[in-house]
Design a protein around this motif. Structure first.
Motif, PDB file in Angstrom:
ATOM      1  N   LEU A  92       0.886  -1.106  -0.100  1.00 52.35           N
ATOM      2  CA  LEU A  92       0.117   0.062  -0.100  1.00 52.35           C
ATOM      3  C   LEU A  92       0.920   1.276  -0.033  1.00 52.35           C
ATOM      4  O   LEU A  92       1.780   1.282   0.827  1.00 52.35           O
ATOM      5  CB  LEU A  92      -0.877   0.122   1.142  1.00 52.35           C
ATOM      6  CG  LEU A  92      -1.972   1.110   1.294  1.00 52.35           C
ATOM      7  CD1 LEU A  92      -2.820   1.296   0.246  1.00 52.35           C
ATOM      8  CD2 LEU A  92      -2.659   1.054   2.641  1.00 52.35           C
ATOM      9  N   LEU A  93       0.625   2.374  -0.879  1.00 53.13           N
ATOM     10  CA  LEU A  93       1.363   3.750  -1.095  1.00 53.13           C
ATOM     11  C   LEU A  93       0.529   4.507  -0.976  1.00 53.13           C
ATOM     12  O   LEU A  93      -0.792   4.721  -1.758  1.00 53.13           O
ATOM     13  CB  LEU A  93       1.988   3.253  -2.371  1.00 53.13           C
ATOM     14  CG  LEU A  93       2.810   4.773  -2.442  1.00 53.13           C
ATOM     15  CD1 LEU A  93       4.183   4.505  -3.216  1.00 53.13           C
ATOM     16  CD2 LEU A  93       2.161   5.990  -3.333  1.00 53.13           C
ATOM     17  N   GLY A  94       0.590   5.718  -0.167  1.00 56.47           N
ATOM     18  CA  GLY A  94      -0.333   6.794  -0.092  1.00 56.47           C
ATOM     19  C   GLY A  94       0.783   8.121  -0.280  1.00 56.47           C
ATOM     20  O   GLY A  94       1.824   8.307   0.025  1.00 56.47           O
ATOM     21  N   HIS A  95       0.327   8.859  -1.452  1.00 57.45           N
ATOM     22  CA  HIS A  95       0.917   9.935  -1.793  1.00 57.45           C
ATOM     23  C   HIS A  95       0.355  11.293  -1.164  1.00 57.45           C
ATOM     24  O   HIS A  95      -0.866  11.438  -1.130  1.00 57.45           O
ATOM     25  CB  HIS A  95       1.052  10.028  -3.353  1.00 57.45           C
ATOM     26  CG  HIS A  95       1.663  11.514  -3.758  1.00 57.45           C
ATOM     27  ND1 HIS A  95       0.795  12.434  -4.520  1.00 57.45           N
ATOM     28  CD2 HIS A  95       2.794  12.121  -3.637  1.00 57.45           C
ATOM     29  CE1 HIS A  95       1.567  13.337  -4.919  1.00 57.45           C
ATOM     30  NE2 HIS A  95       2.789  13.512  -4.072  1.00 57.45           N
ATOM     31  N   SER A  96       1.120  12.137  -0.546  1.00 55.54           N
ATOM     32  CA  SER A  96       0.868  13.432  -0.050  1.00 55.54           C
ATOM     33  C   SER A  96      -0.269  13.114   0.998  1.00 55.54           C
ATOM     34  O   SER A  96      -0.370  12.398   1.759  1.00 55.54           O
ATOM     35  CB  SER A  96       0.412  14.431  -1.213  1.00 55.54           C
ATOM     36  OG  SER A  96       0.098  15.635  -0.723  1.00 55.54           O
ATOM     37  N   MET A 119       4.505   8.312   0.670  1.00 60.14           N
ATOM     38  CA  MET A 119       5.517   9.140  -0.286  1.00 60.14           C
ATOM     39  C   MET A 119       5.131  10.508  -0.419  1.00 60.14           C
ATOM     40  O   MET A 119       3.839  10.984  -0.572  1.00 60.14           O
ATOM     41  CB  MET A 119       5.056   8.695  -1.798  1.00 60.14           C
ATOM     42  CG  MET A 119       5.553   9.376  -3.026  1.00 60.14           C
ATOM     43  SD  MET A 119       4.888   8.869  -4.542  1.00 60.14           S
ATOM     44  CE  MET A 119       5.808   7.341  -4.909  1.00 60.14           C
ATOM     45  N   SER A 120       6.026  11.327  -0.090  1.00 62.15           N
ATOM     46  CA  SER A 120       5.805  12.859  -0.008  1.00 62.15           C
ATOM     47  C   SER A 120       4.572  13.259   0.836  1.00 62.15           C
ATOM     48  O   SER A 120       3.912  14.347   0.869  1.00 62.15           O
ATOM     49  CB  SER A 120       5.612  13.611  -1.197  1.00 62.15           C
ATOM     50  OG  SER A 120       6.568  13.240  -2.391  1.00 62.15           O
ATOM     51  N   SER A 121       4.702  12.672   2.136  1.00 61.89           N
ATOM     52  CA  SER A 121       3.577  12.932   2.919  1.00 61.89           C
ATOM     53  C   SER A 121       4.211  13.272   4.349  1.00 61.89           C
ATOM     54  O   SER A 121       5.470  13.405   4.497  1.00 61.89           O
ATOM     55  CB  SER A 121       2.681  11.640   3.358  1.00 61.89           C
ATOM     56  OG  SER A 121       1.479  11.762   3.905  1.00 61.89           O
ATOM     57  N   GLY A 122       3.379  13.426   5.367  1.00 60.66           N
ATOM     58  CA  GLY A 122       4.145  13.862   6.728  1.00 60.66           C
ATOM     59  C   GLY A 122       3.413  13.271   7.887  1.00 60.66           C
ATOM     60  O   GLY A 122       2.365  12.523   7.856  1.00 60.66           O
ATOM     61  N   PRO A 123       3.669  13.789   8.985  1.00 61.67           N
ATOM     62  CA  PRO A 123       3.224  13.051  10.312  1.00 61.67           C
ATOM     63  C   PRO A 123       1.667  13.441  10.582  1.00 61.67           C
ATOM     64  O   PRO A 123       0.926  12.864  11.400  1.00 61.67           O
ATOM     65  CB  PRO A 123       4.104  13.424  11.444  1.00 61.67           C
ATOM     66  CG  PRO A 123       4.567  14.707  10.836  1.00 61.67           C
ATOM     67  CD  PRO A 123       4.670  14.418   9.283  1.00 61.67           C
ATOM     68  N   GLY A 124       1.343  14.682  10.236  1.00 59.53           N
ATOM     69  CA  GLY A 124       0.075  15.362  10.504  1.00 59.53           C
ATOM     70  C   GLY A 124      -0.094  16.247   9.148  1.00 59.53           C
ATOM     71  O   GLY A 124       0.267  16.090   8.232  1.00 59.53           O
ATOM     72  N   GLY A 125      -1.033  17.358   9.818  1.00 56.39           N
ATOM     73  CA  GLY A 125      -1.285  18.278   8.850  1.00 56.39           C
ATOM     74  C   GLY A 125       0.111  18.819   8.086  1.00 56.39           C
ATOM     75  O   GLY A 125       0.960  19.124   8.418  1.00 56.39           O
ATOM     76  N   ILE A 126      -0.337  19.502   6.624  1.00 52.71           N
ATOM     77  CA  ILE A 126       0.797  19.967   5.977  1.00 52.71           C
ATOM     78  C   ILE A 126       1.076  21.480   6.498  1.00 52.71           C
ATOM     79  O   ILE A 126       0.286  21.712   6.938  1.00 52.71           O
ATOM     80  CB  ILE A 126       0.395  19.886   4.518  1.00 52.71           C
ATOM     81  CG1 ILE A 126       1.615  20.123   3.521  1.00 52.71           C
ATOM     82  CG2 ILE A 126      -0.696  21.322   4.155  1.00 52.71           C
ATOM     83  CD1 ILE A 126       1.199  19.732   1.937  1.00 52.71           C
ATOM     84  N   VAL A 127       2.331  21.646   6.264  1.00 46.62           N
ATOM     85  CA  VAL A 127       2.917  22.800   6.638  1.00 46.62           C
ATOM     86  C   VAL A 127       3.639  23.566   5.363  1.00 46.62           C
ATOM     87  O   VAL A 127       3.736  23.317   4.603  1.00 46.62           O
ATOM     88  CB  VAL A 127       4.042  22.645   7.983  1.00 46.62           C
ATOM     89  CG1 VAL A 127       3.193  21.913   9.098  1.00 46.62           C
ATOM     90  CG2 VAL A 127       5.072  21.715   7.419  1.00 46.62           C
ATOM     91  N   SER A 243       6.160  15.502  -6.219  1.00 49.22           N
ATOM     92  CA  SER A 243       5.516  14.342  -6.929  1.00 49.22           C
ATOM     93  C   SER A 243       6.859  13.538  -7.649  1.00 49.22           C
ATOM     94  O   SER A 243       6.781  13.459  -8.999  1.00 49.22           O
ATOM     95  CB  SER A 243       4.726  15.091  -8.048  1.00 49.22           C
ATOM     96  OG  SER A 243       3.659  15.681  -7.405  1.00 49.22           O
ATOM     97  N   PRO A 244       7.420  12.706  -6.706  1.00 45.95           N
ATOM     98  CA  PRO A 244       8.410  11.863  -7.563  1.00 45.95           C
ATOM     99  C   PRO A 244       8.083  10.882  -8.620  1.00 45.95           C
ATOM    100  O   PRO A 244       8.717  10.691  -9.450  1.00 45.95           O
ATOM    101  CB  PRO A 244       9.116  10.947  -6.212  1.00 45.95           C
ATOM    102  CG  PRO A 244       8.444  11.772  -4.943  1.00 45.95           C
ATOM    103  CD  PRO A 244       7.264  12.403  -5.282  1.00 45.95           C
ATOM    104  N   ALA A 245       6.638  10.376  -8.468  1.00 45.86           N
ATOM    105  CA  ALA A 245       6.221   9.507  -9.548  1.00 45.86           C
ATOM    106  C   ALA A 245       6.321  10.162 -10.915  1.00 45.86           C
ATOM    107  O   ALA A 245       6.152   9.756 -11.839  1.00 45.86           O
ATOM    108  CB  ALA A 245       5.103   8.897  -9.044  1.00 45.86           C
TER     109      ALA A 245
END
Length: 270
Positions: A92-96, A119-127, A243-245
């Protein structure tokens, strides 16, 4: 697939010797964000699927905000992952924003998973800059509407960035196909999601954090810290941004294939 629009790539031999993968896009994205890597990934011997989230592009959704929370979308992904796996574990892969959604699948779902990639995601809300852009968009969307938002702001930005005309036309068509309720609810989730990394640490699932060296979403330093907290593999894609993909498809596909193959080998040799 069960009401969700998906793209599927298969090995040209027709024989899938490895476990399948499911790729989940980010906010305002769609399954097409993974087109550049789908067939390359499939050539490693697995079926690879990319999906639209509910309310995105070619997957319809209701005008009910509760359908677009991370928990609800994560449950949708769980259903699709179970169908994709058909009894086998799934990578399973999740982007952003897809990372915020898929962690709900990992933590609360029942699908059999082989590995998990943020992928290009974070621990919580975007900053950072994308947080400011997101809050501005959410403030303007109810009054401007999607079409004016595209015409007045997003299209000129795409043209200034040198995006080819055919891609600009696709981006317009995709954005206008989104549920406005979905855009508003998912947008708030992108901005305000809480940190669930400590919970992910308890799953024991083989995990990869992958991001571009110039990511303008969650800062690369924050994603590296998340990988440290998860005590997991971390891949920085040279030359890529958020967006590395799309920006470095061959490097991204190679990294994913290595990680997936290693995760399978670890499970099979336990």
């Amino acid at each position: 697939m069960g009401g969700f629009a998906v793209l599927e790539a298969r090995p040209v031999t027709g024989v899938a010797e490895r476990w399948p993968a499911l790729l989940v896009p980010g906010y305002t994205g769609s399954k097409e964000d993974f087109i550049a890597i789908l067939q390359t990934l499939a050539q490693a011997g697995r079926r690879v699927f990319a999906m639209d989230l509910r309310g995105q592009f070619e997957t319809p959704g209701p005008e009910d905000p509760s359908a677009y929370t991370c928990a609800a979308l994560g449950a949708d992904v769980d259903v699709v992952a179970t169908a994709v796996g058909d009894g086998e574990p799934v990578h399973l892969l999740g982007h952003s924003f897809g990372g915020l959604v898929t962690r709900e699948t990992v933590l609360d779902g029942t699908a059999k998973l082989a590995s998990y990639t943020l992928m290009s995601s974070g621990p919580g809300g975007i900053v950072g800059p994308r947080e400011h852009a997101g809050r501005t968009m959410l403030a303007d969307l109810p009054t401007l509407g999607v079409e004016r938002l595209w015409t007045d702001r997003l299209e000129p930005e795409a043209i200034r960035a040198g995006v080819p005309d055919d891609i600009v036309a696709f981006l317009r068509r995709r954005l206008l196909a989104n549920s406005v309720t979905g855009l508003l609810t998912m947008g708030r989730a992108v901005l305000d999601s809480t940190d669930r990394v400590d919970e992910l640490c308890q799953t024991g699932l083989s995990t990869l954090v992958l991001y571009g060296e110039h990511d303008d979403g969650w800062p690369p330093t924050l994603q590296a810290e998340m990988a440290d907290r998860l005590d997991c593999d971390c891949v920085v894609v040279p030359g890529a941004a958020h967006s590395p993909a799309v920006e470095a498809p061959e490097t991204t596909a190679a990294a994913l294939t290595r990680f997936w193959n290693a995760a399978e080998s670890a499970i099979l040799h336990r």
